[in-house]
Every structure is written in C-alpha cells, then in structure tokens.
Design an enzyme around this catalytic site. Structure first.
Site, short mmCIF file in Angstrom:
data_model
loop_
_atom_site.label_atom_id
_atom_site.label_comp_id
_atom_site.label_asym_id
_atom_site.label_seq_id
_atom_site.Cartn_x
_atom_site.Cartn_y
_atom_site.Cartn_z
N LYS A 71 -37.93 32.35 44.24
CA LYS A 71 -38.14 31.99 42.83
C LYS A 71 -39.51 31.35 42.64
CE LYS A 71 -35.37 29.43 39.34
NZ LYS A 71 -34.12 28.64 39.18
N SER A 146 -31.03 30.38 35.56
CA SER A 146 -32.46 30.62 35.46
C SER A 146 -33.05 31.40 36.62
CB SER A 146 -33.19 29.28 35.36
OG SER A 146 -33.04 28.55 36.58
N SER A 170 -27.75 27.80 37.93
CA SER A 170 -28.81 28.80 37.86
C SER A 170 -28.83 29.86 38.95
CB SER A 170 -30.17 28.12 37.84
OG SER A 170 -30.47 27.75 36.52
#
Ligand code: GLN
Length: 466
Positions: A71, A146, A170
């Site tokens: 990420k 996310s 997330s």
C-alpha cells in the site's frame, strides 16, 4: 499458492524473473483497475534476479522470488510514497518500512505501491487523489477501502500477495468485496515503523492473500519485534504453529455465533448461517454470544480515529512535510498548504480537532475512550465462552459506485462490523465463502495473539469454496 510457487522456483521449473515479468505484464494490461500508483519495474527485475541467484544457491525462504505489492502508505526508500494524497504527491522517503525490510530480506520482489483511500481514510476505495480503484470483477461496484489497490491487485492476479493497513477494517473490507483473504493481525504484531500514521492506537499492518495458508506464511515473515515501534510485540509462535493449527481443523472448537447481529442483507445472512453450519458439520460447537453494538463500536472508532488523525496529520504543514504553498502571510501559506488535503481527510481533521478541543474533549474524545474500554471488556468476556467469534465482515455486498457518490450508502454501513476487533486490538481475518452472487467475506475474531486459531477456523471455511 505461495507454497506451490516456491516449490516450482526451487525445482527450477520457473524463475523469479519470469514471475516478476508476468506480474508486471498483468499490471500493465489491467491498468484500468488503477490498483497501482507507482510500479517499480526496475526494482522488481533486479530483486527477481537476486532471488534467482539465492534460489540457485539453495538459499531463500518460501517468499524468495514471490512478487508482491504494498500500500502506498508505507515508505520505501527512494520510491515515491503519496498515501494517495496531493499533500505528498512528490514525497520520496529516505528509509523503508520495517514490514518491507522483513519481506525484502526474505527475498520478496516489490512490484510497486498500491492505490488507496487518501491517508487510509475511507471504506469504499473511491477517495484517492489519484482516482478510484476499479473493481476487477464488477467494474460498476466499489472495491472497498482503504487498502483498495492491495485487494484488487491480489484478486486480479497482479500480485501474489499485498500488504495493506487496517485501522478500522481497511484490509478486511476490500478483501471481502474482492473475494480474497484479508488478515488484520493483533495490534502490535507487525511493526508499523514506516507506515504513515492515521490513528496510532488502532493502526495495524495487514495482509491480503488468495489463501489462508498464504496469510500464515506472510504473517510469519512480517511479524518480528522492532525497537522502532514501541507497540511491537515479541513472537510467541512460529509458522509451524500456524500450519499445525490449520491441519488440526475445528473439531471441538467453540465458535461464537452472534445472537444480536445488526441488519444483515438476505444474502449475507444466509451466508452467515451456512458458514456456521459448515463449521458445526466439521465438529465445532456453536455458542450463542452477544457482542457490543455495531453502532457503539463505530461511534467510538470514528471519534478516536478522527482525533488521533487530527494530531498525526498536523505535521503536513508544507514546512517540514507536505505541499508547500506561497502566501502573503504565514496564515495564508498554512491554509493553502492544508488545502491540499482531500474532502474526506478535511472532514476527519475538523471532527477530530473539535473532539479534542476544550469544548469537545469531555463530551466526545473522553467518552469515546470510556466506551472503547467497555467494548474491549465485553469482547474479552465473550472469549470465556468461545474460542473464536464468527461474524460477517460487512453486512452487505459491495454497493454500486454511484450509490457511494450520492451518499446513499454511508461508510458506517460498510465497516461497522470491523471496528470491534480494531478497538480491542484483537486479530481478525476475512475469508471468502461460497455465494451465487457478489463476493461475501466471513470474519473470524480471536483473542490477542490468537492468529493460529483464526487460521484454523478460516481454513475450514475456505475449504467450502472448493
Ligand atoms: N473505513 C474506516 C475509515 O474510514 C477504516 C479505515 C482504515 O481501516 N484505515 O476510517
């Protein structure tokens, strides 16, 4: 999947370089998913060649030569790291996140940085300054956030596994919407040194994989105590413990089934029933339990996360970090610099600053902390009755992107079942279960450091997909 790739690499049937090239080709071919913000092709090929050398010399762990993504909220030395924010659009960090150091040491090949909701705030995958992530299988649906790009990349075969972060769901939410496995380990299991902070009492490094065994393998490689993160925990278990638990099955395991589930959609409710029944068929005992209300959990989560975010994100002032703007006065410069945040981030910073202010502190932040302590106690009490809790990851399947845009589906509806484990620091995993329609993930929650039992139960549910 990782074990079979590792065996083929070791047998010389494929090279790490081939795997890296295949992944890079897939990423390019599937650019419309917008799963990656930065592709590190040169680094990937160099790391793959090094992995091939290690493998040829008979060295290297299971992850040696395996292509993976991370990420964009994790810093990697010399690689642009934006957290999907205009605030950091040209930030090149001088050091690498601990989790990546551990994986790189094991020979993992870095494909690139995945797209995400800005500063990890979001549940839909639509709040990136660089465009939403498109669902690889259902392009008109949200992918979940996310860690949207991490889940999409794994679901779409662009990476074998991916690292994400999970503050209040997330990793689990996008894993559930994409039909892959998402693990949020115990708070402190994996060092967060080099993870751009959102809410420090909740931020947890998470893992997205295709299978439960892969999640165990990657967790084993990532989890190590680190003096650079004061919340980091010592190891008390090994990969052998995880794999033994998986092989041991669920016979005799006490599985808590929630007798007060919130509004579940008919599909998710049916999947929940089927999952509980299938564990019972495999020898688990189903126990009726009551967990804290999803509304209380979400309220406590939101206030604490927003408060911590308003403090953590104060550093983006355009002086030390962030977008530098000119202005006639200091105040104007500051206000222009801070305007580089996106809408959702600004909303949280305002809410958090108020919750911490003289006017709001006692009523909001302190009450949320009290509520959190009660929720944690109530969660812990359930584990006197059961070994693991089973509950859907999300109460519904992925909604259409236009429903999010129209505010018809609030974030609260997406991740409120995930926040109990986050507030209490407990490990949780989302595992895809059989369904005729859109992907559905079931969530398993265990007491702190109980990942082995999560893997055992999750693997029993995963077997239903075969
Ligand atoms: N969706 C939650 C939020 O918007 C959780 C985010 C996260 O876990 N990083 O805050």
């Amino acid at each position: 999947m990782i074990e079979s790739l590792a065996a083929r690499l070791r047998a010389g049937e494929i090279r790490a370089r081939d795997l890296a090239e295949q992944s890079l080709a897939r990423i390019a071919e599937r650019a419309e998913t917008n799963a990656f913000l930065t592709v590190t092709a040169d680094l990937a090929l160099a790391a793959a060649e090094e992995a091939d050398r290690r493998l040829a010399a008979g060295e290297g762990s299971l992850l040696c030569g395996i292509p993976a993504a991370i990420k964009d909220s994790f810093v990697i030395r010399g690689v642009r790291t934006t957290a999907a924010s205009r605030m950091l659009s040209d930030f090149v960090p001088p050091y690498s996140a601990a989790v990546w150091e551990n994986l790189a040491g094991a020979g993992t090949v870095l494909l690139g940085k995945t797209n995400m909701d800005e500063f990890a705030m979001g549940a839909a995958g639509v709040d990136s300054a660089f465009g939403a992530v498109r669902h690889p299988l259902y392009p008109d649906r949200i992918v979940g956030g996310s860690s949207s790009g991490s889940a999409a990349a794994v679901a779409d075969g662009q990476a074998v596994f991916a690292i994400g972060s999970d503050t209040g769901g997330s990793v689990r939410v996008p894993a559930s919407f994409c039909g892959v496995v998402g693990l949020k380990p115990t708070f402190g299991r994996i060092s967060r040194r080099g993870l751009i902070a959102f809410a420090s009492s909740l931020d947890t490094v998470g893992i997205v994989t295709k299978t439960v065994r892969d999640a165990a393998i990657v967790l084993d490689a990532c989890a190590a105590p680190d003096s650079g993160d004061m919340t980091s925990l010592a190891r008390t278990d090994s990969l052998e413990d995880f794999l033994r638990a998986i092989d041991g099955g669920v016979r005799g395991m006490r599985v808590g089934v929630v007798n007060n589930p919130p509004n579940l959609s008919p599909d998710v409710r049916a999947a929940y029933r089927r999952s509980a029944d299938s564990l019972a068929e495999k020898g688990a005992h189903l126990i009726d339990i009551t967990i804290p209300s999803a509304d209380d959990c979400y309220t406590a989560y939101y206030l604490i996360a927003a408060s911590e975010a308003s403090s953590n994100l104060a550093r983006y002032d355009g002086i030390r970090y962030g977008y530098a703007a000119d202005g006639a006065s200091f105040a104007e410069e500051m206000s222009r610099a801070r305007s580089a945040f996106g809408h959702e981030v600004k909303r949280r910073l305002l809410a958090g600053a108020y919750a911490l202010s003289v006017d709001g502190r006692a009523e909001y932040y302190e009450r949320a902390c009290t509520l959190r302590a009660e929720i944690t106690e109530q969660m812990a009490a359930q584990f006197a009755l059961c070994d693991v809790i089973l509950i859907p990851t999300v109460s519904d399947t992925a909604c259409r992107t236009d429903e999010i845009a129209a505010d018809a589906v609030p974030y609260r509806a997406i991740d409120s079942l995930c926040t109990a484990a986050s507030l209490s620091g407990m490990p949780a995993i989302s595992v895809p279960v059989p369904t005729d329609g859109l992907p559905i993930g079931m969530q398993l929650i265990a007491p702190r450091m109980g990942e082995a039992i999560l893997f055992a139960a999750a693997s029993a549910l995963e077997a239903e997909n075969e």
